[in-house]
Structures are given as structure tokens and as C-alpha cells.
Design a protein around this motif. Structure first.
Motif, PDB file in Angstrom:
ATOM      1  N   GLU A  12      11.179  39.233  74.672  1.00 15.65           N
ATOM      2  CA  GLU A  12      10.408  40.413  74.269  1.00 15.65           C
ATOM      3  C   GLU A  12      11.033  41.087  73.051  1.00 15.65           C
ATOM      4  N   ASP A  13      12.349  41.168  73.035  1.00 10.73           N
ATOM      5  CA  ASP A  13      13.029  41.768  71.875  1.00 10.73           C
ATOM      6  C   ASP A  13      12.793  40.927  70.623  1.00 10.73           C
ATOM      7  N   ASP A  14      12.878  39.600  70.758  1.00 14.53           N
ATOM      8  CA  ASP A  14      12.668  38.718  69.603  1.00 14.53           C
ATOM      9  C   ASP A  14      11.251  38.863  69.051  1.00 14.53           C
ATOM     10  N   LEU A  15      10.268  39.004  69.947  1.00 18.20           N
ATOM     11  CA  LEU A  15       8.872  39.084  69.523  1.00 18.20           C
ATOM     12  C   LEU A  15       8.444  40.506  69.165  1.00 18.20           C
ATOM     13  N   GLY A  16       9.233  41.483  69.605  1.00 16.43           N
ATOM     14  CA  GLY A  16       8.877  42.875  69.352  1.00 16.43           C
ATOM     15  C   GLY A  16       7.646  43.308  70.125  1.00 16.43           C
ATOM     16  N   ALA A  17       7.469  42.738  71.329  1.00 18.79           N
ATOM     17  CA  ALA A  17       6.291  43.067  72.132  1.00 18.79           C
ATOM     18  C   ALA A  17       6.642  43.001  73.608  1.00 18.79           C
ATOM     19  N   ARG A  18       6.076  43.907  74.399  1.00 21.91           N
ATOM     20  CA  ARG A  18       6.249  43.868  75.844  1.00 21.91           C
ATOM     21  C   ARG A  18       5.302  42.819  76.411  1.00 21.91           C
ATOM     22  N   LEU A  19       5.836  41.876  77.187  1.00 24.51           N
ATOM     23  CA  LEU A  19       5.043  40.780  77.729  1.00 24.51           C
ATOM     24  C   LEU A  19       4.687  40.975  79.195  1.00 24.51           C
ATOM     25  N   LEU A  20       5.522  41.732  79.899  1.00 20.53           N
ATOM     26  CA  LEU A  20       5.325  41.894  81.339  1.00 20.53           C
ATOM     27  C   LEU A  20       5.414  43.362  81.739  1.00 20.53           C
ATOM     28  N   HIS A  21       4.544  43.763  82.669  1.00 20.25           N
ATOM     29  CA  HIS A  21       4.687  45.041  83.352  1.00 20.25           C
ATOM     30  C   HIS A  21       5.500  44.776  84.606  1.00 20.25           C
ATOM     31  N   ARG A  22       6.600  45.476  84.784  1.00 23.45           N
ATOM     32  CA  ARG A  22       7.467  45.263  85.938  1.00 23.45           C
ATOM     33  C   ARG A  22       7.470  46.491  86.826  1.00 23.45           C
ATOM     34  N   THR A  23       7.329  46.276  88.134  1.00 19.56           N
ATOM     35  CA  THR A  23       7.562  47.338  89.105  1.00 19.56           C
ATOM     36  C   THR A  23       8.508  46.769  90.149  1.00 19.56           C
ATOM     37  N   THR A  24       8.903  47.585  91.096  1.00 22.69           N
ATOM     38  CA  THR A  24       9.820  47.086  92.140  1.00 22.69           C
ATOM     39  C   THR A  24       9.140  46.070  93.042  1.00 22.69           C
ATOM     40  N   ARG A  25       7.782  46.043  93.028  1.00 27.80           N
ATOM     41  CA  ARG A  25       7.072  45.151  93.949  1.00 27.80           C
ATOM     42  C   ARG A  25       6.264  44.068  93.274  1.00 27.80           C
ATOM     43  N   SER A  26       5.997  44.211  91.980  1.00 27.93           N
ATOM     44  CA  SER A  26       5.099  43.238  91.366  1.00 27.93           C
ATOM     45  C   SER A  26       5.419  43.030  89.892  1.00 27.93           C
ATOM     46  N   VAL A  27       4.856  41.942  89.371  1.00 26.21           N
ATOM     47  CA  VAL A  27       4.958  41.607  87.957  1.00 26.21           C
ATOM     48  C   VAL A  27       3.552  41.304  87.466  1.00 26.21           C
ATOM     49  N   ALA A  28       3.167  41.888  86.342  1.00 26.88           N
ATOM     50  CA  ALA A  28       1.844  41.635  85.766  1.00 26.88           C
ATOM     51  C   ALA A  28       1.998  41.429  84.267  1.00 26.88           C
ATOM     52  N   LEU A  29       1.090  40.656  83.704  1.00 30.40           N
ATOM     53  CA  LEU A  29       1.118  40.371  82.271  1.00 30.40           C
ATOM     54  C   LEU A  29       0.495  41.513  81.480  1.00 30.40           C
ATOM     55  N   THR A  30       1.111  41.856  80.369  1.00 32.62           N
ATOM     56  CA  THR A  30       0.480  42.760  79.420  1.00 32.62           C
ATOM     57  C   THR A  30      -0.572  41.972  78.635  1.00 32.62           C
ATOM     58  N   GLU A  31      -1.320  42.677  77.783  1.00 27.67           N
ATOM     59  CA  GLU A  31      -2.300  41.979  76.952  1.00 27.67           C
ATOM     60  C   GLU A  31      -1.609  40.966  76.042  1.00 27.67           C
ATOM     61  N   ALA A  32      -0.445  41.356  75.487  1.00 29.34           N
ATOM     62  CA  ALA A  32       0.308  40.427  74.640  1.00 29.34           C
ATOM     63  C   ALA A  32       0.812  39.245  75.453  1.00 29.34           C
ATOM     64  N   GLY A  33       1.232  39.510  76.685  1.00 26.36           N
ATOM     65  CA  GLY A  33       1.689  38.431  77.555  1.00 26.36           C
ATOM     66  C   GLY A  33       0.585  37.453  77.891  1.00 26.36           C
ATOM     67  N   GLU A  34      -0.623  37.973  78.135  1.00 25.36           N
ATOM     68  CA  GLU A  34      -1.785  37.109  78.409  1.00 25.36           C
ATOM     69  C   GLU A  34      -2.075  36.196  77.224  1.00 25.36           C
ATOM     70  N   ARG A  35      -2.034  36.770  76.017  1.00 24.45           N
ATOM     71  CA  ARG A  35      -2.313  35.973  74.820  1.00 24.45           C
ATOM     72  C   ARG A  35      -1.265  34.888  74.633  1.00 24.45           C
ATOM     73  N   LEU A  36       0.002  35.253  74.833  1.00 27.56           N
ATOM     74  CA  LEU A  36       1.067  34.270  74.667  1.00 27.56           C
ATOM     75  C   LEU A  36       0.943  33.164  75.705  1.00 27.56           C
ATOM     76  N   LEU A  37       0.644  33.528  76.946  1.00 32.98           N
ATOM     77  CA  LEU A  37       0.526  32.525  78.007  1.00 32.98           C
ATOM     78  C   LEU A  37      -0.598  31.535  77.697  1.00 32.98           C
ATOM     79  N   ARG A  38      -1.748  32.051  77.217  1.00 28.72           N
ATOM     80  CA  ARG A  38      -2.871  31.157  76.905  1.00 28.72           C
ATOM     81  C   ARG A  38      -2.511  30.151  75.821  1.00 28.72           C
ATOM     82  N   ARG A  39      -1.737  30.582  74.829  1.00 28.76           N
ATOM     83  CA  ARG A  39      -1.358  29.674  73.744  1.00 28.76           C
ATOM     84  C   ARG A  39      -0.204  28.764  74.140  1.00 28.76           C
TER      85      ARG A  39
END
Length: 301
Positions: free
Chosen positions: A43-70
Motif C-alpha cells: 500500500e505504501d509503494d502504491l500510495g493507495a489503501r487496498l484493504l479495509h481492516r477491522t478486528t473482525r473482517s477484511v474488505a477490499l477498497t475500490e482500489a483493491g478491487e481494481r488491483l485484484l481484477r487486473r
């Protein structure tokens, strides 16, 4: 901007696919802290947050979704290319994770695992015999083994063993006091030795005859969670139980048990190795399937 490493990209992929740092870390053989550090570095290298983190779950941000698709098809293509080169030189390698119940894993051990280990020594086999029906994709398994009727419809299934048959059986001493039922619904008048599934649910006995299907939640004061123990209970005259024929075969042959409702107990498809149809198949799994088919066709492993 620093250039992300392949290891960091794979770390992100594992977390994104399984929505869990713990599960991804277990699958990759890393600590959770190391995995989290790798993803934060990406995330630091890309300058973008890729994941939303909570104590119980992990979800993709919009940037994370785009990166995962590619990234997903690119890394799968890379894996296929590497496996193809390794396969040309007989070097199938990596880890192969398979989930099944105890009898399924035992069958695998007795049929193809010795030949597979001899032929592909660089593959690490991870065989889980927990017995609980799981989502193999979500839990990070490459394949599962279940009876044909329990394989999800969206999976590809490869026969691993012959047809199986469940039989209702009881001791002659029990049937001398409680006459055998002639129809499945007659079980309501009997003491039945019931089964608790790994999920915690009680197994409903399934019968069929000439297209008529009956599924019965039988009565009984004794519930067990292992077919072998259920046979032992039946041998003690504690009631009628319903188990795969293999567990009761010896006692049936020597007369210690008698089958009832046998004409309502047809064979059903046996154990199947199954895997997702829409995911890249690792070379280690393809090699196992080829060996299973070779063994089924009567070829020497």
C-alpha cells in the motif's frame, strides 16, 4: 514510487481471496504480522489503501478491487507458465491441500498417495480429515473429497471410489423383540441409533425405491458421531442403525447383524474428488487427477 515485489503482490492476493489475514497467513506459511507488514508495504509503494481492516473482517477498497481484477489473471498466467516449464522436466511441485472426511482421506492414502509421493516428491500434500463440509475455495483448499450427492453443483467431480450403499442394520436379538419394519416410516416404532454430523446437525436417514424417496429423522435415545461406534452399539442390541455397508459387512457376513429395509437401500455414487471449474488448476492437482484416472483404468501407478 518503489516497485512492488512479487511476494508482496501474492500476499495481497491471498488476503483478498480469503478475506482473512489469519487464513491467508496459514496458507502461505507466514505469521500474520509478516503478512500484514507485506500488505502495508505494498500500500505504501502504491500510495493507495487496498484493504479495509477491522478486528473482525477484511474488505477490499475500490482500489483493491481494481488491483485484484487486473492482478488475478496475470498471476495465474505466470503460475501456469512456471508450471508448464517445470512440468516439461518432470518437476511438479508446490503444495496440494485437500479436504475430506476420515474415510475419504483413508481411501486416498490407500490408493494413490504412495504412487503420487514416489512420482512427485517435490509436492507437499496437506490432507485434512476434519469431516465437516466446508467451502473449499473459501477455506483455501485446492480440492475436496465427498460422496457424489454432497458435491456442490458448480464443481467438477472426478470419481475416486466405487458406488457405496448405506444399510439399516440391527442385531438378531433386538429384532427378536422388535420385529423389523417393512417400510421406512415403520422406523418410528423403533429405537434407532442416530448420527450427529460434524456440523452438529443430526443425519436424516435417506431411503429410495422405484423413484420414491423418503428422508426420515428417526427416533432414538442414543446418538453417536462415528459409523464404527454406531455398528458397535447395534451389536449390543441397542437398536437399528444406518451406516455405510463397509462398516457392517463383516458382522452381516457372520450373522451378528441383520439388514432391514434392504430393498429401500440402493447404491449411490461413491466418493468424488472435486474442485472449482472456474479457477486455474495447479499442476500438482492435475497430476493427482491423472494418477486417479490411470489407477481407475487399471494402469500400474
Amino acid at each position: 514510487m518503489a516497485k512492488p515485489t512479487l511476494a508482496d503482490l501474492r500476499a495481497f492476493m491471498a488476503v483478498a481471496e480469503h478475506r482473512s489475514f489469519r487464513r491467508a497467513a496459514d496458507l502461505m506459511g507466514m505469521t500474520r504480522s509478516s503478512l500484514s507488514h507485506a500488505v502495508r508495504g505494498l500500500e505504501d509503494d502504491l500510495g493507495a489503501r487496498l484493504l479495509h481492516r477491522t478486528t473482525r473482517s477484511v474488505a477490499l477498497t475500490e482500489a483493491g478491487e481494481r488491483l485484484l481484477r487486473r492482478l488475478d489473471p496475470l498471476l495465474h498466467d505466470l503460475d501456469q507458465a512456471l508450471e508448464a516449464v517445470a512440468g516439461e522436466h518432470g518437476q511438479v511441485q508446490g503444495q496440494l491441500r485437500i479436504n475430506g472426511n476420515e474415510s475419504a482421506i483413508r481411501l486416498l492414502l490407500h490408493t494413490v498417495v504412495p504412487a503420487y509421493r514416489a512420482r512427485y516428491p517435490r509436492v507437499e500434500l496437506d490432507l485434512s480429515a476434519e469431516g465437516r463440509l466446508v467451502d473449499i475455495v473459501e477455506q483455501g483448499f485446492d480440492a475436496g473429497i465427498r460422496l457424489g450427492e454432497a458435491v456442490p453443483k458448480d464443481m467438477v467431480a472426478v470419481p475416486l471410489g466405487p458406488e457405496v450403499r448405506f444399510l439399516a442394520v440391527a442385531a438378531p436379538a433386538y429384532l427378536a423383540i422388535h420385529p423389523a419394519p417393512t417400510l421406512p416410516d415403520g422406523l418410528a416404532e423403533h429405537q434407532c441409533i442416530r448420527q450427529r454430523l460434524p456440523s452438529g446437525k443430526r443425519y436424516r436417514w435417506e431411503f429410495s425405491k422405484r423413484g420414491q424417496v423418503m428422508e426420515i429423522d428417526v427416533p432414538g435415545a442414543l446418538t453417536l458421531d462415528h459409523s464404527g461406534l454406531m455398528v458397535e452399539a447395534a451389536l449390543q442390541g441397542l437398536g437399528i442403525t444406518f451406516v455405510p455397508e463397509a462398516y457392517a459387512r463383516q458382522a452381516l457376513d457372520d450373522g451378528r447383524l441383520v439388514s432391514v429395509l434392504e430393498d429401500w437401500c440402493p447404491p449411490i455414487p461413491g466418493l468424488m474428488l472435486y474442485f472449482p471449474a472456474n479457477r486455474h488448476m495447479p499442476g500438482s492437482l492435475r497430476a493427482l487427477i491423472d494418477l486417479i484416472r490411470e489407477t481407475a483404468a487399471g494402469g500400474a501407478p
